[in-house]
Write an enzyme that holds these catalytic residues in place. Structure first.
Site, PDB file in Angstrom:
ATOM      1  N   LYS A  10       0.808  -1.191   0.031  1.00 38.76           N
ATOM      2  CA  LYS A  10       0.064   0.017  -0.006  1.00 38.76           C
ATOM      3  C   LYS A  10       0.802   1.184   0.139  1.00 38.76           C
ATOM      4  O   LYS A  10       1.950   1.118   0.179  1.00 38.76           O
ATOM      5  CB  LYS A  10      -0.989  -0.063   1.269  1.00 38.76           C
ATOM      6  CG  LYS A  10      -2.013  -1.169   1.351  1.00 38.76           C
ATOM      7  CD  LYS A  10      -3.042  -0.998   2.237  1.00 38.76           C
ATOM      8  CE  LYS A  10      -4.003  -2.139   2.157  1.00 38.76           C
ATOM      9  NZ  LYS A  10      -5.237  -1.986   3.166  1.00 38.76           N
ATOM     10  N   TYR A  50     -12.503  -2.119  -4.261  1.00 38.30           N
ATOM     11  CA  TYR A  50     -12.935  -2.088  -2.940  1.00 38.30           C
ATOM     12  C   TYR A  50     -14.550  -2.280  -2.861  1.00 38.30           C
ATOM     13  O   TYR A  50     -15.202  -1.910  -1.806  1.00 38.30           O
ATOM     14  CB  TYR A  50     -12.619  -1.378  -2.118  1.00 38.30           C
ATOM     15  CG  TYR A  50     -11.033  -1.401  -1.458  1.00 38.30           C
ATOM     16  CD1 TYR A  50     -10.813  -2.818  -0.729  1.00 38.30           C
ATOM     17  CD2 TYR A  50     -10.187  -0.624  -1.794  1.00 38.30           C
ATOM     18  CE1 TYR A  50      -9.523  -2.923  -0.213  1.00 38.30           C
ATOM     19  CE2 TYR A  50      -8.650  -1.067  -1.286  1.00 38.30           C
ATOM     20  CZ  TYR A  50      -8.356  -2.096  -0.598  1.00 38.30           C
ATOM     21  OH  TYR A  50      -7.097  -2.420  -0.081  1.00 38.30           O
ATOM     22  N   PHE A  58     -16.137   3.240   6.588  1.00 38.00           N
ATOM     23  CA  PHE A  58     -14.495   3.638   6.067  1.00 38.00           C
ATOM     24  C   PHE A  58     -14.173   3.766   4.775  1.00 38.00           C
ATOM     25  O   PHE A  58     -13.027   3.723   4.443  1.00 38.00           O
ATOM     26  CB  PHE A  58     -13.543   2.527   7.082  1.00 38.00           C
ATOM     27  CG  PHE A  58     -13.902   1.145   6.601  1.00 38.00           C
ATOM     28  CD1 PHE A  58     -13.129   0.680   5.579  1.00 38.00           C
ATOM     29  CD2 PHE A  58     -14.513   0.332   7.558  1.00 38.00           C
ATOM     30  CE1 PHE A  58     -13.325  -0.591   4.952  1.00 38.00           C
ATOM     31  CE2 PHE A  58     -14.472  -1.048   6.917  1.00 38.00           C
ATOM     32  CZ  PHE A  58     -14.135  -1.267   5.815  1.00 38.00           C
ATOM     33  N   ARG A  86      -1.832 -14.601   4.239  1.00 40.12           N
ATOM     34  CA  ARG A  86      -2.661 -13.863   5.448  1.00 40.12           C
ATOM     35  C   ARG A  86      -1.829 -14.047   6.690  1.00 40.12           C
ATOM     36  O   ARG A  86      -1.791 -12.915   7.638  1.00 40.12           O
ATOM     37  CB  ARG A  86      -4.016 -14.370   5.785  1.00 40.12           C
ATOM     38  CG  ARG A  86      -4.836 -14.125   4.197  1.00 40.12           C
ATOM     39  CD  ARG A  86      -6.225 -14.600   4.645  1.00 40.12           C
ATOM     40  NE  ARG A  86      -6.862 -13.498   5.421  1.00 40.12           N
ATOM     41  CZ  ARG A  86      -7.244 -12.492   5.339  1.00 40.12           C
ATOM     42  NH1 ARG A  86      -7.027 -11.758   4.173  1.00 40.12           N
ATOM     43  NH2 ARG A  86      -7.967 -11.762   6.322  1.00 40.12           N
ATOM     44  N   THR A  92      -5.618  -7.243  10.419  1.00 41.88           N
ATOM     45  CA  THR A  92      -5.714  -6.152   9.699  1.00 41.88           C
ATOM     46  C   THR A  92      -5.326  -4.830  10.329  1.00 41.88           C
ATOM     47  O   THR A  92      -4.824  -3.914   9.702  1.00 41.88           O
ATOM     48  CB  THR A  92      -7.438  -6.033   9.252  1.00 41.88           C
ATOM     49  OG1 THR A  92      -7.646  -7.097   8.790  1.00 41.88           O
ATOM     50  CG2 THR A  92      -7.679  -4.686   8.449  1.00 41.88           C
ATOM     51  N   ARG A 103       2.139  -6.664   9.081  1.00 44.46           N
ATOM     52  CA  ARG A 103       1.555  -5.264   9.743  1.00 44.46           C
ATOM     53  C   ARG A 103       1.884  -4.871  11.079  1.00 44.46           C
ATOM     54  O   ARG A 103       2.112  -3.591  11.222  1.00 44.46           O
ATOM     55  CB  ARG A 103       0.058  -5.805   9.860  1.00 44.46           C
ATOM     56  CG  ARG A 103      -0.868  -5.100   8.767  1.00 44.46           C
ATOM     57  CD  ARG A 103      -1.440  -6.333   7.741  1.00 44.46           C
ATOM     58  NE  ARG A 103      -2.432  -5.959   6.808  1.00 44.46           N
ATOM     59  CZ  ARG A 103      -3.479  -6.624   6.390  1.00 44.46           C
ATOM     60  NH1 ARG A 103      -3.741  -7.799   7.255  1.00 44.46           N
ATOM     61  NH2 ARG A 103      -4.205  -6.262   5.460  1.00 44.46           N
ATOM     62  N   ASN A 113      -2.284   0.302   6.644  1.00 43.70           N
ATOM     63  CA  ASN A 113      -1.693  -0.960   7.149  1.00 43.70           C
ATOM     64  C   ASN A 113      -0.949  -1.887   6.156  1.00 43.70           C
ATOM     65  O   ASN A 113      -0.894  -2.991   6.336  1.00 43.70           O
ATOM     66  CB  ASN A 113      -3.071  -1.738   7.719  1.00 43.70           C
ATOM     67  CG  ASN A 113      -3.874  -2.232   6.617  1.00 43.70           C
ATOM     68  OD1 ASN A 113      -3.728  -1.825   5.398  1.00 43.70           O
ATOM     69  ND2 ASN A 113      -4.637  -3.063   6.741  1.00 43.70           N
ATOM     70  N   HIS A 116      -2.330  -5.312   1.620  1.00 36.82           N
ATOM     71  CA  HIS A 116      -3.580  -6.211   1.385  1.00 36.82           C
ATOM     72  C   HIS A 116      -3.267  -7.445   0.901  1.00 36.82           C
ATOM     73  O   HIS A 116      -2.310  -7.585  -0.073  1.00 36.82           O
ATOM     74  CB  HIS A 116      -4.549  -5.281   0.065  1.00 36.82           C
ATOM     75  CG  HIS A 116      -5.455  -6.286  -0.157  1.00 36.82           C
ATOM     76  ND1 HIS A 116      -6.840  -6.266   0.422  1.00 36.82           N
ATOM     77  CD2 HIS A 116      -5.705  -6.986  -1.518  1.00 36.82           C
ATOM     78  CE1 HIS A 116      -7.451  -7.196  -0.204  1.00 36.82           C
ATOM     79  NE2 HIS A 116      -6.750  -7.552  -1.159  1.00 36.82           N
ATOM     80  N   GLU A 127      -9.475 -10.585  -7.840  1.00 32.04           N
ATOM     81  CA  GLU A 127      -8.481  -9.542  -7.621  1.00 32.04           C
ATOM     82  C   GLU A 127      -7.291  -9.516  -8.543  1.00 32.04           C
ATOM     83  O   GLU A 127      -6.908  -8.407  -9.021  1.00 32.04           O
ATOM     84  CB  GLU A 127      -7.933  -9.447  -6.086  1.00 32.04           C
ATOM     85  CG  GLU A 127      -9.157  -9.076  -5.222  1.00 32.04           C
ATOM     86  CD  GLU A 127      -8.909  -9.105  -3.452  1.00 32.04           C
ATOM     87  OE1 GLU A 127      -9.622  -8.932  -2.714  1.00 32.04           O
ATOM     88  OE2 GLU A 127      -7.690  -9.678  -3.374  1.00 32.04           O
TER      89      GLU A 127
HETATM   90  P1  CMP Z   1      -7.742  -4.368   3.125  1.00 30.82           P
HETATM   91  O1  CMP Z   1      -7.098  -5.879   3.435  1.00 30.82           O
HETATM   92  O2  CMP Z   1      -7.044  -3.711   1.928  1.00 30.82           O
HETATM   93  O3  CMP Z   1      -9.239  -4.120   2.960  1.00 30.82           O
HETATM   94  C1  CMP Z   1      -9.907  -3.180   3.114  1.00 30.82           C
HETATM   95  C2  CMP Z   1      -9.184  -2.332   4.016  1.00 30.82           C
HETATM   96  O4  CMP Z   1     -10.194  -1.232   4.816  1.00 30.82           O
HETATM   97  C3  CMP Z   1      -8.341  -2.932   5.126  1.00 30.82           C
HETATM   98  O5  CMP Z   1      -7.549  -3.502   4.575  1.00 30.82           O
HETATM   99  C4  CMP Z   1      -7.970  -1.699   6.114  1.00 30.82           C
HETATM  100  O6  CMP Z   1      -6.933  -1.080   5.682  1.00 30.82           O
HETATM  101  C5  CMP Z   1      -9.217  -0.896   5.803  1.00 30.82           C
HETATM  102  N1  CMP Z   1     -10.195  -0.721   6.938  1.00 30.82           N
HETATM  103  C6  CMP Z   1     -10.320   0.457   7.590  1.00 30.82           C
HETATM  104  N2  CMP Z   1     -11.103   0.470   8.588  1.00 30.82           N
HETATM  105  C7  CMP Z   1     -11.575  -0.950   8.760  1.00 30.82           C
HETATM  106  C8  CMP Z   1     -12.230  -1.595   9.440  1.00 30.82           C
HETATM  107  N3  CMP Z   1     -12.912  -1.229  10.538  1.00 30.82           N
HETATM  108  N4  CMP Z   1     -12.446  -3.089   9.265  1.00 30.82           N
HETATM  109  C9  CMP Z   1     -11.936  -3.382   8.055  1.00 30.82           C
HETATM  110  N5  CMP Z   1     -10.915  -2.978   7.245  1.00 30.82           N
HETATM  111  C10 CMP Z   1     -10.763  -1.555   7.446  1.00 30.82           C
END
Ligand code: CMP
Length: 142
Positions: A10, A50, A58, A86, A92, A103, A113, A116, A127
């Site tokens: 990211k 997304y 968010f 993962r 996350t 992370r 974070n 992804h 994806e």
């Molecule tokens: P990612 O795996 O890229 O998928 C969606 C992204 O939304 C996640 O990583 C986070 O960076 C972001 N995000 C922000 N707030 C939240 C939340 N409450 N729950 C899940 N993802 C979140």
């Protein structure tokens, strides 16, 4: 089974100059990078990628962040690649990510974070296809 998963380094991690450090973690875990490129997402591309989160509170911040700078997108290939990636990434929310995960080591917040990774084989296929054509993926099964 040998699987392929989709991964993003990211904007926060690209800005921190840790693309190579993150790629090294994939390789050390036995995952092969079989496709890779740097892109700067448009708002439309980020919203499309997304789309499943469209109704989440968010979502606007997520799109804003993911378009804030260049990202690396890659396809990782290896045994149980979806789950393996993962585990390498960690939770996350970096505050909840296990020590030694990407992370935990590179992320600053749940938004910024660092990485992804696809959450399942079906999303991995979707994806990967969002970013790569079949001829851009180089199988490395030997
Ligand atoms: P990612 O795996 O890229 O998928 C969606 C992204 O939304 C996640 O990583 C986070 O960076 C972001 N995000 C922000 N707030 C939240 C939340 N409450 N729950 C899940 N993802 C979140």
């Amino acid at each position: 089974a040998i699987e392929r998963t989709f991964s993003i380094v990211k904007p926060d991690a690209v800005a921190k100059n840790v693309i190579g450090a993150i790629y090294s973690r994939f390789e050390a875990a036995g995952l092969k990078i079989v496709a890779s490129k740097m892109v700067h997402l448009s708002k439309e591309q980020a919203e499309g990628f997304y789309a499943e989160h469209k109704e989440r509170p968010f979502f606007p911040a997520l799109v804003e962040f993911m378009t804030s700078g260049p990202i690396m997108v890659q396809v990782l290939e290896g045994e149980n690649a979806v789950l393996a990636n993962r585990e390498i990434m960690g939770a996350t929310n970096p505050a909840e990510a296990a020590r030694g995960t990407l992370r935990s080591d590179f992320a600053d917040s749940i938004d910024a974070n660092a990485v992804h990774g696809s959450d399942a084989l079906a999303s991995a296929e979707r994806e990967i296809a969002y970013f790569f054509t079949a001829d851009e993926i180089c199988p490395r099964t030997r």
